[in-house]
Scaffold this active site. Structure first.
Site, PDB file in Angstrom:
ATOM      1  N   TYR A   1     -10.049 -10.257   9.047  1.00  0.00           N
ATOM      2  CA  TYR A   1     -10.262 -10.784   8.089  1.00  0.00           C
ATOM      3  C   TYR A   1     -10.669 -12.334   7.834  1.00  0.00           C
ATOM      4  O   TYR A   1     -11.355 -12.803   7.433  1.00  0.00           O
ATOM      5  CB  TYR A   1      -9.224 -10.338   6.792  1.00  0.00           C
ATOM      6  CG  TYR A   1      -9.005  -8.895   6.546  1.00  0.00           C
ATOM      7  CD1 TYR A   1      -9.641  -8.437   5.753  1.00  0.00           C
ATOM      8  CD2 TYR A   1      -7.698  -8.117   7.470  1.00  0.00           C
ATOM      9  CE1 TYR A   1     -10.215  -6.973   5.494  1.00  0.00           C
ATOM     10  CE2 TYR A   1      -7.793  -6.983   6.918  1.00  0.00           C
ATOM     11  CZ  TYR A   1      -9.223  -6.231   5.948  1.00  0.00           C
ATOM     12  OH  TYR A   1      -9.118  -4.902   5.690  1.00  0.00           O
TER      13      TYR A   1
ATOM     14  N   GLN B   1       0.989  -0.889   0.253  1.00  0.00           N
ATOM     15  CA  GLN B   1       0.128  -0.177   0.164  1.00  0.00           C
ATOM     16  C   GLN B   1       0.944   1.880   0.113  1.00  0.00           C
ATOM     17  O   GLN B   1       1.065   1.994   0.259  1.00  0.00           O
ATOM     18  CB  GLN B   1      -1.242   0.467   1.165  1.00  0.00           C
ATOM     19  CG  GLN B   1      -1.878  -1.537   0.980  1.00  0.00           C
ATOM     20  CD  GLN B   1      -3.117  -1.200   2.607  1.00  0.00           C
ATOM     21  OE1 GLN B   1      -2.635  -0.747   3.117  1.00  0.00           O
ATOM     22  NE2 GLN B   1      -3.569  -2.382   2.522  1.00  0.00           N
TER      23      GLN B   1
ATOM     24  N   HIS C   1      -1.172   0.069   5.626  1.00  0.00           N
ATOM     25  CA  HIS C   1      -1.186   1.028   6.724  1.00  0.00           C
ATOM     26  C   HIS C   1      -0.772   1.965   6.280  1.00  0.00           C
ATOM     27  O   HIS C   1      -0.269   2.885   7.898  1.00  0.00           O
ATOM     28  CB  HIS C   1      -1.902   0.404   7.631  1.00  0.00           C
ATOM     29  CG  HIS C   1      -2.971  -0.505   7.807  1.00  0.00           C
ATOM     30  ND1 HIS C   1      -3.681  -0.832   8.671  1.00  0.00           N
ATOM     31  CD2 HIS C   1      -3.302  -0.676   6.236  1.00  0.00           C
ATOM     32  CE1 HIS C   1      -4.537  -1.381   8.671  1.00  0.00           C
ATOM     33  NE2 HIS C   1      -4.425  -1.749   6.957  1.00  0.00           N
TER      34      HIS C   1
ATOM     35  N   GLU D   1     -14.775   3.810   9.110  1.00  0.00           N
ATOM     36  CA  GLU D   1     -15.204   4.626  10.032  1.00  0.00           C
ATOM     37  C   GLU D   1     -16.100   5.883   8.381  1.00  0.00           C
ATOM     38  O   GLU D   1     -14.501   6.473   8.534  1.00  0.00           O
ATOM     39  CB  GLU D   1     -15.096   4.778  11.187  1.00  0.00           C
ATOM     40  CG  GLU D   1     -15.072   3.572  11.871  1.00  0.00           C
ATOM     41  CD  GLU D   1     -14.473   3.872  13.407  1.00  0.00           C
ATOM     42  OE1 GLU D   1     -14.274   3.167  14.427  1.00  0.00           O
ATOM     43  OE2 GLU D   1     -13.200   4.776  14.003  1.00  0.00           O
TER      44      GLU D   1
ATOM     45  N   TYR E   1      -9.757   7.758  19.153  1.00  0.00           N
ATOM     46  CA  TYR E   1     -11.076   6.870  18.799  1.00  0.00           C
ATOM     47  C   TYR E   1     -10.898   5.750  18.725  1.00  0.00           C
ATOM     48  O   TYR E   1     -11.696   4.896  17.770  1.00  0.00           O
ATOM     49  CB  TYR E   1     -10.801   7.543  17.210  1.00  0.00           C
ATOM     50  CG  TYR E   1     -11.323   9.213  17.133  1.00  0.00           C
ATOM     51  CD1 TYR E   1     -12.392   9.224  16.935  1.00  0.00           C
ATOM     52  CD2 TYR E   1     -10.416   9.914  17.549  1.00  0.00           C
ATOM     53  CE1 TYR E   1     -12.672  10.730  16.955  1.00  0.00           C
ATOM     54  CE2 TYR E   1     -10.155  11.259  17.091  1.00  0.00           C
ATOM     55  CZ  TYR E   1     -12.203  12.292  16.854  1.00  0.00           C
ATOM     56  OH  TYR E   1     -11.901  12.935  17.380  1.00  0.00           O
TER      57      TYR E   1
END
Length: 407
Positions: A301, A121, A185, A280, A290
């Site tokens: 997963y 990513q 991430h 979210e 949070y």
């Protein structure tokens, strides 16, 4: 009976006076519709903390609009932002920037950028230009930086040359340490606040060993960061003079790939990936926690529960809205244009696995309506921005640039 209660009971989804929106347009576009999500949730036992936190009533745009493909020749575009003259500056994940005209003509790749780790990513991620770009030509971006001990989310700045062929004087101004030998991430969005400082999003790098660092205020992982253009903590940040890194604005995030500022309230909003379900939308307040990975509306997963499988805990913020199943929210923007009045102050979120753009109608910091745009295009919408012509522009993983506007 209050007008607000009456509207809710009759299925309408927006207060007519909210945020200066056009009442007649809102009546036309926000009559009662079924929720847009029809699939079963991954976690049917998990219940929302309040009404309207997920699967709100659907809405439908009544204005005749279109999503026009300007080009399909981008290579894994990731970030998009407007230049003062109306053209668009776009990052490509592999490590290049391109400039696109309003008719879809692309520049040659811009050189002078640092090496990125584009595996997984990672890559060249979010981008913004200085509010004073017309005078100083400064560009700011986020990228996954390869280091000897791993990779991390880094922020850099540089000057776009007069001939627009290269970035000059590239300088890394911030690194979200610690580095980690993983490729997932990174977060990667970047946004200017009203004072010319930067909000940056980071991810917690996904793996079980790094995940707890989202709760660690002495780590740069899983955070929203607030820094100056020189990479210093912004005065007034919530952890200045306390235990915790002074650049941290909020924490307990999983992988924030969406940042936007409400055009009326000035509040910072973010979108982040849940695992399997539990994506979210949050209104970000300084110093708040949070919740990830302690609370979540998602599951692993593998199908197993996350941690203790709790969704609410004192001292941890609830999302304003969540999706289960996931849509994979990426870039987002509030609409402040006048071309389509019924969209005024609505939030538009690019969905990757969902393959659409989510339009969220927001009233009093609550999501009161949802619509899916361009769902027939079968594209992974990576980022979206509003051009200075009032149209929306979106890029997709498959290399397309869209202009979304009134026909």
């Amino acid at each position: 009976m209050t007008k607000e209660l009456l509207l809710l009971l009759t299925g309408a989804t927006l207060s007519l006076t909210a945020c200066g929106q056009n009442p007649s347009a809102q009546i036309a576009s926000n009559t009662s519709q079924p929720p847009v999500e029809t699939k079963e949730p991954n976690s049917p036992a998990y219940k929302p903390a309040f009404a309207g936190q997920t699967r709100v009533a659907g809405v439908k745009t009544t204005t005749n609009y279109e999503g026009k493909v300007l080009t399909s020749d981008l290579k894994n575009p990731w970030g998009i932002t407007s230049l003062p003259d109306g053209r668009l500056l776009i990052t490509e994940k592999g490590g290049t920037m391109r400039i696109a005209t309003k008719d879809g003509q692309l520049s040659a790749p811009i050189t002078g950028l640092p090496t990125v780790n584009a595996n997984g990513q990672g890559g060249l991620l979010g981008v913004r230009v200085d509010p004073a770009f017309a005078q100083n030509r400064m560009v700011y971006w986020v990228f996954s930086e390869p280091l000897s001990d791993g990779n991390l989310t880094a922020v850099a700045k540089g000057k776009l040359s007069a001939d627009e062929k290269r970035i000059e004087g590239t300088t890394v101004i911030y690194r979200a340490t610690p580095a980690y030998k993983g490729t997932l991430h990174y977060g990667g969005r970047i946004l200017f606040d009203k004072d010319g400082n930067l909000f940056i999003s980071t991810g917690e790098r996904s793996d079980l060993v790094t995940r707890p660092q989202a709760q660690d205020v002495n780590s740069g992982l899983g955070k929203v960061i607030h820094i100056t253009k020189d990479g210093k903590p912004v005065a007034g940040n919530p952890f200045i003079g306390k235990d915790g890194r002074p650049e941290i604005y909020s924490y307990g995030h999983r992988n924030v790939q969406s940042l936007a500022i409400h055009p009326v309230t000035g509040d910072l909003w973010e979108g982040e990936f849940g695992p399997r379900g539990g994506d979210e939308i949050n209104r970000v307040q300084p110093g708040k926690n949070y919740g990830w990975p302690t609370i979540t509306y998602g599951i692993e997963y593998s199908g197993k529960q996350v941690g203790d499988a709790i969704q609410q805990k004192e001292g941890m913020e609830q999302p304003v809205y969540y999706w289960d199943p996931s849509i994979s929210p990426s870039g987002m923007t509030f609409y402040s244009g006048n071309n389509i009045p019924e969209w005024k102050n609505n939030l538009f979120v690019g969905a990757l696995s969902g393959m659409h753009i989510a339009r969220l109608v927001i009233d009093n910091n609550k999501v009161v309506g949802e619509e899916r745009l361009l769902s027939g295009e079968n594209q992974r919408f990576r980022d979206i921005t509003q051009g200075n012509d009032g149209a929306l522009y979106a890029v997709t993983d498959q290399g397309r640039l869209y202009r979304i506007d009134k026909k």
